[in-house]
Structures are given as C-alpha cells and as structure tokens.
Design a protein around this motif. Structure first.
Motif, PDB file in Angstrom:
ATOM      1  N   ASP A 285       0.863  -1.169  -0.010  1.00 52.36           N
ATOM      2  CA  ASP A 285       0.134  -0.015   0.027  1.00 52.36           C
ATOM      3  C   ASP A 285       0.863   1.486  -0.097  1.00 52.36           C
ATOM      4  OD1 ASP A 285       1.001   0.332   2.622  1.00 52.36           O
ATOM      5  OD2 ASP A 285      -1.141  -0.321   3.503  1.00 52.36           O
ATOM      6  N   ASP A 286       0.277   2.469   0.057  1.00 54.26           N
ATOM      7  CA  ASP A 286       0.920   3.634  -0.165  1.00 54.26           C
ATOM      8  C   ASP A 286       1.973   3.830   1.288  1.00 54.26           C
ATOM      9  OD1 ASP A 286      -0.448   4.338  -2.320  1.00 54.26           O
ATOM     10  OD2 ASP A 286      -1.746   5.262  -1.585  1.00 54.26           O
ATOM     11  N   ALA A 287       1.822   3.148   2.288  1.00 55.30           N
ATOM     12  CA  ALA A 287       2.618   3.277   3.449  1.00 55.30           C
ATOM     13  C   ALA A 287       3.830   2.437   3.387  1.00 55.30           C
ATOM     14  CB  ALA A 287       1.772   3.332   4.665  1.00 55.30           C
ATOM     15  N   GLY A 288       3.718   1.322   2.402  1.00 60.12           N
ATOM     16  CA  GLY A 288       4.738   0.567   2.168  1.00 60.12           C
ATOM     17  C   GLY A 288       4.608  -0.752   2.862  1.00 60.12           C
ATOM     18  N   GLU A 289       3.180  -1.182   3.386  1.00 69.52           N
ATOM     19  CA  GLU A 289       2.837  -2.382   3.988  1.00 69.52           C
ATOM     20  C   GLU A 289       2.494  -3.391   3.124  1.00 69.52           C
ATOM     21  OE1 GLU A 289       3.031  -2.946   7.240  1.00 69.52           O
ATOM     22  OE2 GLU A 289       3.824  -0.967   7.693  1.00 69.52           O
ATOM     23  N   PHE A 290       3.108  -4.481   3.054  1.00 68.53           N
ATOM     24  CA  PHE A 290       2.969  -5.524   2.440  1.00 68.53           C
ATOM     25  C   PHE A 290       1.293  -6.160   2.323  1.00 68.53           C
ATOM     26  CE2 PHE A 290       3.027 -10.287   1.272  1.00 68.53           C
ATOM     27  CZ  PHE A 290       3.112 -10.047  -0.111  1.00 68.53           C
ATOM     28  N   LEU A 291       0.843  -6.201   1.482  1.00 69.97           N
ATOM     29  CA  LEU A 291      -0.771  -6.760   1.586  1.00 69.97           C
ATOM     30  C   LEU A 291      -0.998  -8.236   0.801  1.00 69.97           C
ATOM     31  CD1 LEU A 291      -2.382  -3.457   0.027  1.00 69.97           C
ATOM     32  CD2 LEU A 291      -2.068  -4.043   2.443  1.00 69.97           C
ATOM     33  N   HIS A 292      -2.075  -9.009   1.314  1.00 67.98           N
ATOM     34  CA  HIS A 292      -2.477 -10.027   0.847  1.00 67.98           C
ATOM     35  C   HIS A 292      -1.340 -11.155   0.827  1.00 67.98           C
ATOM     36  CE1 HIS A 292      -5.523  -7.336  -0.427  1.00 67.98           C
ATOM     37  NE2 HIS A 292      -4.827  -6.699  -1.305  1.00 67.98           N
ATOM     38  N   PRO A 293      -0.851 -11.646   1.928  1.00 69.04           N
ATOM     39  CA  PRO A 293       0.223 -12.747   1.892  1.00 69.04           C
ATOM     40  C   PRO A 293      -0.363 -13.961   1.555  1.00 69.04           C
ATOM     41  CG  PRO A 293       0.276 -11.396   4.027  1.00 69.04           C
ATOM     42  CD  PRO A 293      -0.926 -10.979   3.088  1.00 69.04           C
ATOM     43  N   GLY A 294       0.142 -14.578   0.499  1.00 69.65           N
ATOM     44  CA  GLY A 294      -0.387 -15.879   0.064  1.00 69.65           C
ATOM     45  C   GLY A 294      -1.473 -16.044  -1.003  1.00 69.65           C
TER      46      GLY A 294
END
Length: 133
Positions: free
Chosen positions: A38-47
């Motif tokens: 996302d825009d904050a650099g958080e990884f989304l949707h693992p797997g």
C-alpha cells in the motif's frame, strides 16, 4: 548529457535497501520489481496470488502515471512467480486483462521465494516514452 529522474514512494524498504522504484534515463524508464504494497509500504495479501497480482498492476499504474506514460509504452516485463505452475493460468489471464491487445516482450520465472513472507508475485518492467501512448 542524459539526466536521471528517479521516483520513489518514500517507503522504508527504499532507504533500507537503497533503491528507487523507477528511474528514467533518456526516453526509457526502468522500473524495479513491483509488489503488493500500500501507499505506506505495508505488504498486502500474503499468500493470495490473485489479490497480489491485482495490487501489483495497480502499483505499476502509479509509476506510469507519475511519468505520464501508459501501459502501451511498456516494452518488456519480467514476472517472478512462486508456484509457477499453480499460478500460470491466473498470470496469463491477469496479463491479458492488464495489457489488452498490447504485447510487450515478457519473461516469466518460477522462483522458490521472494522478499516478503507470503509474497508470490513481483513484476519489473521497462517503458519507452517515445512510443505513442
């Protein structure tokens, strides 16, 4: 003399690793591997392959927008996939949706793992801004 125009989101990984999301050199834009963040650099949707692929394409569009470029100006892409055979059909379908009738050069590589835990797709690409948008 060619000047470089680097683009970054300002997320921690860029400074931690020491890279730009993209860099323009002349008419070409070289884009680092895009992932589902996302825009904050958080990884989304693992797997979740489908969700990661959709978010990765959305991040690709953000870079294109920054440079005033379009998908039709992408001349090559490299896709890195965990579980290549399991995700091949979804990759093909997603690629066709994203590019429509445009056909950039493309390389797909199966890999054992990627940087983030649960990351299953990453896409890097090259844009030629001299091509018609």
């Amino acid at each position: 003399m060619t000047t470089l125009d680097a683009f970054s989101y300002g997320v921690p990984a860029e400074s931690d690793f020491g890279y730009s999301q993209a860099i323009r050199s002349g008419e070409l834009i070289h884009v680092s591997g895009q992932v589902s963040f996302d825009d904050a650099g958080e990884f989304l949707h693992p797997g979740d392959f489908a969700a990661q692929l959709e978010r990765t394409y959305a991040n690709m569009d953000k870079i294109l927008d920054h440079y005033g470029a379009t998908r039709r100006q992408i001349v090559s892409q490299t896709l890195y996939l965990v579980n290549l055979h399991r995700n091949a059909a979804a990759t093909m379908a997603g690629n066709l949706r994203y590019f429509g009738d445009h056909r950039p050069a493309s390389t797909v590589l199966g890999v054992a793992e990627l940087t983030m835990p649960g990351q299953v797709v990453e896409i890097s690409f090259v844009v030629d801004t001299k091509l018609p948008a």
